[in-house]
Design a protein around this motif. Structure first.
Motif, PDB file in Angstrom:
ATOM      1  N   GLU A  18      79.948 -23.962  41.604  1.00 49.60           N
ATOM      2  CA  GLU A  18      81.053 -23.411  42.397  1.00 49.60           C
ATOM      3  C   GLU A  18      81.643 -24.486  43.317  1.00 49.60           C
ATOM      4  O   GLU A  18      82.871 -24.562  43.481  1.00 49.60           O
ATOM      5  N   ALA A  19      80.791 -25.277  43.942  1.00 48.80           N
ATOM      6  CA  ALA A  19      81.259 -26.334  44.831  1.00 48.80           C
ATOM      7  C   ALA A  19      82.040 -27.393  44.036  1.00 48.80           C
ATOM      8  O   ALA A  19      83.087 -27.870  44.505  1.00 48.80           O
ATOM      9  N   ASP A  69      83.671 -26.902  41.261  1.00 51.49           N
ATOM     10  CA  ASP A  69      84.946 -26.291  40.873  1.00 51.49           C
ATOM     11  C   ASP A  69      85.927 -26.266  42.055  1.00 51.49           C
ATOM     12  O   ASP A  69      87.105 -26.526  41.887  1.00 51.49           O
ATOM     13  N   ARG A  70      85.432 -25.992  43.234  1.00 50.23           N
ATOM     14  CA  ARG A  70      86.268 -25.945  44.437  1.00 50.23           C
ATOM     15  C   ARG A  70      86.781 -27.342  44.797  1.00 50.23           C
ATOM     16  O   ARG A  70      87.940 -27.520  45.140  1.00 50.23           O
TER      17      ARG A  70
END
Length: 151
Positions: A145-146, A148-149
């Motif tokens: 997630e990090a 992707d962010r």
């Protein structure tokens, strides 16, 4: 086209670097070059044994890049270029960057804990100012997630 060069090995941080590079390539209309380097083998006097060791190393390396390429294609739709070379990693990386003006960055994954890894120590240390492209160091502690962010 902007190409992100990613060095793949057995480490989990290599997968993190690949994910970051793939997401950047998709967002910038670029591509990904996956490199795996087979370290030079020590000479063994018995030729058959030497050939077997070298073949096993090559098969292992080819399996690594095939798996990485499959993951990349599945997750991003990008079809990467794949290179398997034998030799000293820093030298091969410099040769590849010199030979391909489309390479825009070298993307390396740092270990989540402990020493950052041989290539990071080299390209962020002794060779920090010598490359004609930026070195992107992706922390191994990042979650999907990090990544992707941030990418």
């Amino acid at each position: 086209m902007r190409i992100y060069l990613v060095v793949i090995d057995d480490s989990p941080e290599a997968g993190i670097a690949l994910r970051f590079a793939a997401r950047r390539a998709v967002k910038t209309g670029g591509g990904v070059e996956i490199l795996t380097v087979i370290p030079p083998q020590e000479f063994i006097a018995f030729g058959g044994v030497q050939a077997t060791i070298e073949e096993e190393a090559r098969l292992h390396a080819e399996g690594l890049v095939a798996g990485a390429a499959g993951t990349l294609l599945e997750e991003s739709g990008l079809r990467p270029s794949i290179t398997v070379r034998e030799g000293e990693s820093p030298k091969i990386i410099r040769e590849m960057i010199a030979a391909n003006p489309d390479i825009a960055a070298l993307v390396l994954g740092a270990a989540a804990t402990g020493a950052p890894g041989e290539l990071i120590a080299h390209f962020a240390g002794t060779d920090a100012g010598a490359l004609p492209v930026p070195v992107m160091i992706i922390p191994g502690s990042l979650t999907r997630e990090a990544i992707d962010r941030l990418s």
